[in-house]
Design an enzyme around this catalytic site. Structure first.
Site: not given
Length: 433
Positions: A14, A107, A189, A192, A203, A207, A304
């Site tokens: 994407t 990341k 979406g 996951e 996650d 970061k 996104g």
């Protein structure tokens, strides 16, 4: 006009497809802004046959991203594969060893290998850029590395995972349980099939590790982060937070103390009036406290294709224009070793939810165990029983400033006393503006 900048892109999912589409669609505008043409000359992805919405004519195809990085005639390498080990790491290393600038949104790669890769870039006279690796389209990396370079940062914190923020927002606004919200997030979406990386807090921790290095000039230390996810948050907690004047968010915090740096990712109750509490859905936000500017808040789309591609493209434009500061704000040789802060009392106190057996002496036991551990209670409330547990009633405690270790010690003693059913819930209260 300068000669064109030849790009190699590894990973055409994407984000990668969006980057290529942007470069194709805005070619004239980008060239005018940076003084040279941007042209994708080499690409790599798993499936050659898939239509990705841009013209691949004239681009050299590589089945192996490492071969692309090592052999393609390119001036910059864009890594959008993802993952901290194996092919993405090898590809980035190969490009840097050639002296080719690297742009990445990865990341995990940076959290695990950022310092080593920064050193490799410096040794080979090139650059490593990663605006898209943290908070999607929010320009937080440039802000911290460039705009705030004259500031001393004392704290950086925020909402760094859109999946968790979406789930918590839906739970609060629609009264939907965690499991149902997670299923919806997966269907849309936002999460996951295996959501552990997001809902477990990992996650956000990746970061945060990067932001900590930029904020305090230290080496990245992912292993020093306390991590707790949101899977234990219930509707009861959401409701209690509302009644107390708070909202629950998955918060990532890095703060400088007199003994070192404290890093943590965990659910937190924050005042409903605060700016950060207004950040809903998949939106991300980062707050930075510094000596010259006080507190600033950056908010926007944290994920996104379009948002992340925008951040990738901004790094590509910097490479094309020839302005790239040190990878982590300082030359790698000047980064200080990470020093973990000593445990200290949490100023905002804690919210604690217990399922207490309806027995004589239960409340006396709670009061005694808290007192034994020097925990001062701001309030203690027995809520209406929901009959989920036979012979139990929910009890909510709000503490004053104390340590997590003290609370855990008190709760362990209460469990031994036989008054608790199930596992207690404990959430930090953060007194944010």
């Amino acid at each position: 006009m300068k000669t064109e900048l030849r790009l190699g892109i590894a990973g055409l999912g994407t984000v990668g497809a969006n980057v290529a589409q942007l470069i194709e669609r805005k070619a004239d505008v980008l060239a005018e802004r940076v003084g040279r043409d941007l042209r994708i000359t080499a690409i790599s992805a798993r499936d050659r046959s898939r239509n990705r919405g841009f013209d691949t004519h004239g681009m050299q195809w590589f089945d192996d991203p490492v071969a692309l990085a090592r052999e393609a005639k390119i001036d910059a390498f864009v890594e959008l594969i993802g993952g901290s080990e194996g092919i993405p790491l090898q590809a980035v290393e190969a490009a840097l060893k050639r002296g080719i600038p690297v742009v990445t949104a990865n990341k995990a790669l940076l959290a695990h290998h950022g310092v080593a890769l920064a050193k490799l870039a410096t040794e080979n006279g090139t650059e490593l850029l990663f605006e898209a690796a943290v908070a999607g389209g929010i320009p937080v990396i440039k802000t911290m590395r460039e705009a705030l370079s004259g500031n001393d940062v004392s704290r950086v914190y925020g909402i760094l995972n859109g999946t968790c923020n979406y789930i918590l927002t839906r739970m609060e606004k629609e009264g939907i349980g965690f499991d149902a919200c997670l299923r919806d997030a997966q269907a849309l979406g936002y999460a996951e099939a295996d959501p552990t990386f997001d809902i477990g807090g990992y996650d956000a921790a990746h970061k945060l590790a990067i932001l900590t290095s930029l904020a305090f000039g230290t080496e990245i230390s992912l292993e020093s982060i306390f991590i707790e996810g949101i899977s234990k948050i219930s509707i009861d907690d959401i409701t209690a937070a509302q009644e107390l004047g708070y909202r629950i968010k998955l918060l990532a915090v890095a703060v400088r103390t007199d003994s070192g740096i404290e890093q943590r990712v965990h659910p937190a109750m924050i005042p409903a009036r605060s700016s950060l509490a207004q950040v809903d859905g998949v939106t991300n936000a980062v707050a930075i406290d510094s000596d010259l500017l006080g507190s600033i808040l950056l908010a926007g789309p944290g994920a996104g294709g379009a948002a992340t591609a925008s951040a990738v493209l901004s790094d590509v434009m910097d490479v094309a224009g020839g302005f790239v500061p040190p990878t982590l704000g300082l030359p790698p040789s000047r980064l200080q070793p990470y020093q973990r802060a000593r445990m200290r009392a949490h100023e905002g106190g804690y919210y604690i939810r217990l399922a207490v057996y309806d027995r004589v002496g239960a409340f006396a036991s709670i009061a005694n165990r808290m007192a034994e551990n020097s925990i001062s209670l701001e309030s203690i409330v027995q809520r209406k029983a929901d009959h989920k547990g036979e012979g139990t009633a929910p009890v909510v405690l709000v503490t004053h400033e104390t340590t997590e270790a003290a609370i855990r010690s008190a709760l362990e003693a209460l469990s031994r006393d036989g008054y608790l059913s199930g596992e207690p819930q404990m959430i930090r209260i953060e007194d944010l503006e």
